[in-house]
Design a protein around this motif. Sequence first.
Motif, mmCIF file in Angstrom:
data_model
loop_
_atom_site.group_PDB
_atom_site.id
_atom_site.type_symbol
_atom_site.label_atom_id
_atom_site.label_comp_id
_atom_site.label_asym_id
_atom_site.label_seq_id
_atom_site.Cartn_x
_atom_site.Cartn_y
_atom_site.Cartn_z
ATOM 1 N N PRO A 52 0.837 -1.204 0.000
ATOM 2 C CA PRO A 52 0.000 0.000 0.000
ATOM 3 C C PRO A 52 0.875 1.259 0.000
ATOM 4 N N VAL A 53 0.544 2.185 -0.887
ATOM 5 C CA VAL A 53 1.294 3.439 -1.011
ATOM 6 C C VAL A 53 0.310 4.584 -1.216
ATOM 7 N N SER A 54 0.828 5.786 -1.141
ATOM 8 C CA SER A 54 0.012 6.957 -1.461
ATOM 9 C C SER A 54 0.110 7.218 -2.965
ATOM 10 N N LEU A 55 -0.767 8.068 -3.474
ATOM 11 C CA LEU A 55 -0.707 8.417 -4.890
ATOM 12 C C LEU A 55 0.620 9.101 -5.221
ATOM 13 N N GLN A 56 1.113 9.940 -4.295
ATOM 14 C CA GLN A 56 2.384 10.636 -4.512
ATOM 15 C C GLN A 56 3.541 9.635 -4.638
ATOM 16 N N GLN A 57 3.542 8.611 -3.777
ATOM 17 C CA GLN A 57 4.583 7.585 -3.854
ATOM 18 C C GLN A 57 4.482 6.795 -5.155
ATOM 19 N N ALA A 58 3.258 6.531 -5.593
ATOM 20 C CA ALA A 58 3.052 5.792 -6.836
ATOM 21 C C ALA A 58 3.601 6.578 -8.026
ATOM 22 N N VAL A 59 3.453 7.900 -7.996
ATOM 23 C CA VAL A 59 4.000 8.746 -9.056
ATOM 24 C C VAL A 59 5.519 8.649 -9.069
ATOM 25 N N GLN A 60 6.135 8.697 -7.905
ATOM 26 C CA GLN A 60 7.592 8.649 -7.812
ATOM 27 C C GLN A 60 8.156 7.294 -8.237
ATOM 28 N N GLU A 61 7.477 6.215 -7.885
ATOM 29 C CA GLU A 61 7.978 4.870 -8.169
ATOM 30 C C GLU A 61 7.829 4.465 -9.635
ATOM 31 N N GLU A 62 6.817 5.005 -10.307
ATOM 32 C CA GLU A 62 6.538 4.682 -11.710
ATOM 33 C C GLU A 62 6.421 3.179 -11.947
ATOM 34 N N LYS A 63 5.677 2.508 -11.076
ATOM 35 C CA LYS A 63 5.427 1.067 -11.203
ATOM 36 C C LYS A 63 3.932 0.831 -11.381
ATOM 37 N N ALA A 64 3.602 -0.389 -11.751
ATOM 38 C CA ALA A 64 2.205 -0.756 -11.927
ATOM 39 C C ALA A 64 1.475 -0.686 -10.586
ATOM 40 N N VAL A 65 0.246 -0.177 -10.625
ATOM 41 C CA VAL A 65 -0.550 -0.036 -9.412
ATOM 42 C C VAL A 65 -1.978 -0.517 -9.655
ATOM 43 N N LYS A 66 -2.625 -0.855 -8.546
ATOM 44 C CA LYS A 66 -4.051 -1.153 -8.563
ATOM 45 C C LYS A 66 -4.702 -0.193 -7.589
ATOM 46 N N ILE A 67 -5.712 0.519 -8.056
ATOM 47 C CA ILE A 67 -6.431 1.471 -7.210
ATOM 48 C C ILE A 67 -7.787 0.872 -6.867
ATOM 49 N N MET B 103 0.771 -1.117 -4.842
ATOM 50 C CA MET B 103 1.834 -1.189 -5.832
ATOM 51 C C MET B 103 2.144 -2.639 -6.160
ATOM 52 N N LYS B 104 2.435 -2.884 -7.423
ATOM 53 C CA LYS B 104 2.757 -4.233 -7.877
ATOM 54 C C LYS B 104 4.103 -4.650 -7.312
ATOM 55 N N LYS B 105 4.125 -5.856 -6.796
ATOM 56 C CA LYS B 105 5.331 -6.402 -6.187
ATOM 57 C C LYS B 105 5.706 -7.672 -6.928
ATOM 58 N N GLY B 106 6.943 -7.797 -7.326
ATOM 59 C CA GLY B 106 7.424 -8.985 -8.020
ATOM 60 C C GLY B 106 8.907 -9.150 -7.753
ATOM 61 N N LEU B 107 9.496 -10.120 -8.391
ATOM 62 C CA LEU B 107 10.923 -10.342 -8.226
ATOM 63 C C LEU B 107 11.706 -9.269 -8.968
ATOM 64 N N PRO B 108 12.812 -8.778 -8.388
ATOM 65 C CA PRO B 108 13.637 -7.790 -9.081
ATOM 66 C C PRO B 108 14.373 -8.424 -10.262
ATOM 67 N N TRP B 109 14.866 -7.597 -11.165
ATOM 68 C CA TRP B 109 15.519 -8.074 -12.385
ATOM 69 C C TRP B 109 16.714 -8.963 -12.077
ATOM 70 N N TRP B 110 17.464 -8.636 -11.028
ATOM 71 C CA TRP B 110 18.668 -9.411 -10.725
ATOM 72 C C TRP B 110 18.313 -10.827 -10.269
ATOM 73 N N ALA B 111 17.149 -10.998 -9.650
ATOM 74 C CA ALA B 111 16.718 -12.331 -9.230
ATOM 75 C C ALA B 111 16.414 -13.190 -10.456
ATOM 76 N N TRP B 112 15.783 -12.601 -11.470
ATOM 77 C CA TRP B 112 15.501 -13.341 -12.695
ATOM 78 C C TRP B 112 16.791 -13.713 -13.411
ATOM 79 N N ALA B 113 17.771 -12.804 -13.396
ATOM 80 C CA ALA B 113 19.067 -13.107 -14.009
ATOM 81 C C ALA B 113 19.733 -14.280 -13.281
ATOM 82 N N LEU B 114 19.669 -14.273 -11.963
ATOM 83 C CA LEU B 114 20.248 -15.356 -11.168
ATOM 84 C C LEU B 114 19.553 -16.683 -11.453
ATOM 85 N N ILE B 115 18.247 -16.664 -11.576
ATOM 86 C CA ILE B 115 17.487 -17.880 -11.903
ATOM 87 C C ILE B 115 17.884 -18.386 -13.285
ATOM 88 N N GLY B 116 18.048 -17.479 -14.236
ATOM 89 C CA GLY B 116 18.460 -17.875 -15.583
ATOM 90 C C GLY B 116 19.828 -18.536 -15.590
#
Length: 116
Positions: A20-35, A80-93
């Motif tokens: 959970p984030v505020s609208l201002q935080q969502a603007v700063q993060e520039e990630k996928a969100v569900k309202i 805010m959408k939460k998932g694995l970071p890019w480096w985790a996917w690289a490590l899995i690969g």
Amino acid sequence: MALFLSGLILLQSCSTYKTPVSLQQAVQEEKAVKIVTVDDDAYKYKYIVYEDGKFYGVKDNPGEDVKFPITVEEVEEVLMKKGLPWWAWALIGVAVIGIAIIIVAAGAGGGSYSPW
């Protein structure tokens, strides 16, 4: 090996809207969100922008991004959408490639095999 690869495929789709984030935080993060609104409606956006004193949810439309105005008074929760970071996917690969090499090397060293 098949179970491991199946698990990786399933993990790729594992992303949830938990933080959970505020609208201002969502603007700063520039990630996928569900309202979630006060009427219990849910809207998913690619990201949120703030322009001309208003918040807009941006959705991906083929060829262009489309902005939808957000009424701040109607917003109950911003997740805010939460998932694995890019480096985790690289490590899995790297791990998958390493396991494949080990399996191929183990199979190649056993001599010739003929079912006849």
